[in-house]
Design a protein around this motif. Structure first.
Motif, short mmCIF file in Angstrom:
data_model
loop_
_atom_site.label_atom_id
_atom_site.label_comp_id
_atom_site.label_asym_id
_atom_site.label_seq_id
_atom_site.Cartn_x
_atom_site.Cartn_y
_atom_site.Cartn_z
N LEU A 114 13.48 -31.14 33.71
CA LEU A 114 14.44 -30.66 32.41
C LEU A 114 15.82 -31.20 32.44
O LEU A 114 16.42 -31.61 31.61
N ARG A 115 16.28 -31.35 33.64
CA ARG A 115 17.72 -31.72 33.94
C ARG A 115 17.74 -32.65 35.40
O ARG A 115 17.39 -32.13 36.42
N ALA A 125 22.67 -34.52 33.48
CA ALA A 125 22.10 -34.88 32.16
C ALA A 125 20.60 -34.12 32.12
O ALA A 125 19.82 -34.11 33.05
N PRO A 126 20.46 -34.19 30.69
CA PRO A 126 19.12 -33.56 30.28
C PRO A 126 17.92 -34.92 30.89
O PRO A 126 18.36 -36.00 30.77
N VAL A 127 16.86 -34.57 30.96
CA VAL A 127 15.58 -35.39 31.00
C VAL A 127 14.47 -35.55 30.08
O VAL A 127 14.02 -34.30 29.64
N LYS A 145 21.50 -41.30 22.32
CA LYS A 145 21.72 -40.29 23.08
C LYS A 145 21.85 -41.13 24.65
O LYS A 145 20.97 -41.03 25.46
N PRO A 146 22.90 -41.42 24.70
CA PRO A 146 23.20 -42.20 26.13
C PRO A 146 23.37 -41.60 27.45
O PRO A 146 23.20 -41.92 28.34
N TYR A 192 19.47 -33.94 42.43
CA TYR A 192 18.44 -32.89 42.13
C TYR A 192 17.93 -32.69 40.89
O TYR A 192 18.74 -33.28 39.86
N VAL A 193 16.82 -32.31 40.57
CA VAL A 193 15.93 -32.32 39.53
C VAL A 193 15.35 -30.98 39.39
O VAL A 193 14.88 -30.23 40.04
#
Length: 261
Positions: A114-115, A125-127, A145-146, A192-193
């Motif tokens: 998700l992030r 940032a979002p994933v 959406k850069p 971190y994911v």
């Protein structure tokens, strides 16, 4: 910009690099024998001719042999490519076991990232997910959406066994994008994911390199691994304004060093 070809996670054949977006690069890799082209959305040939030598080529001019391993990166340290047959860099921190995938039928919805958060370069940032088109081209986050990154959804889920791949733009025509500072990362930095199943994975950077798109290290980036790893990819090198493409790719290698949830 990021540029790469898609990968089929159950195979390790060779892949090729292709396509790029105007001002932003997309890289993902495909099977070594079935290397689909990559396109960030630009309407052009999948492989862009390099009209001028990249910074990397100037640095390596006259060199008989590239380094036998991926460098650690670091402040004021030029990024150079490792030898094509070099393995991924060794883990910089103690490795933890991968998170086993959920195999029960009760798990109807597969977890996803998700992030992504990278404290050193202030990325939070979002994933999103990217995949391959009918023509064999791997998509990238939309230029509108850069700050969005793209996880190739057929690569391992971050934290599971194998190399998970996340790409992001270095810039757009309007300015800096999510991976603008990716080249500043160095061995020991943390990534971190956050996943939709509540699990948090921490990866520790083990190395970073800058490579020409014509000599992308397919096996090193997409080959099978004995543990959980992460690859972050964006564009680098010289920007070709007419082709809307960069000459090189920046590749960050990291290994799972902690997990929660």
């Amino acid at each position: 910009m990021t540029e790469q070809k898609p990968l089929l996670t159950r195979a390790t054949p060779a892949l090729l690099i292709a396509g790029s977006l105007g001002g932003v690069g997309a890289i993902m890799v495909g099977l070594l024998s079935l290397a689909p082209a990559v396109d960030d959305g630009s309407v052009r040939a999948p492989v862009v001719a390099q009209e001028q030598p990249s910074t990397l080529e100037f640095q390596n001019a006259g060199a008989f042999e590239l380094p036998p391993s991926v460098g650690p990166g670091g402040k004021n340290v030029p990024l150079t490519p490792a030898r094509l047959d070099a393995p991924p860099p060794l883990a910089a921190a103690p490795v933890v076991a991968p998170i086993p995938p959920v195999k029960t039928q009760a798990a109807k919805v597969k977890a996803k990232p998700l992030r992504i958060r990278i404290p050193k370069i202030k990325v939070n940032a979002p994933v999103g997910a990217v995949t391959v088109s009918k023509t064999g081209v791997l998509g990238t986050p939309p230029l509108s959406k850069p700050n969005l990154t793209g996880w190739y959804r057929h690569s391992p889920l971050p934290g599971e066994l194998g190399p998970s791949v996340i790409n992001g733009h270095v810039n757009t025509r309007k300015g800096a994008a999510v991976f603008k500072r990716l080249s500043e990362l160095a061995k020991g930095d943390k990534i971190y994911v956050y996943r939709s199943d509540g699990k948090v994975t921490r990866f520790t950077v083990s190395g970073i390199e800058q490579v020409g798109k014509k000599t992308f290290p397919t096996a090193r980036v997409y080959g099978n691994t004995a543990n959980s790893q992460l690859r972050l990819i964006t564009c680098g090198g010289i920007y070709n304004k007419s082709a809307h493409s960069y000459t090189d790719n920046i590749i960050v290698y990291a290994t799972l060093s902690k997990k929660k949830g």
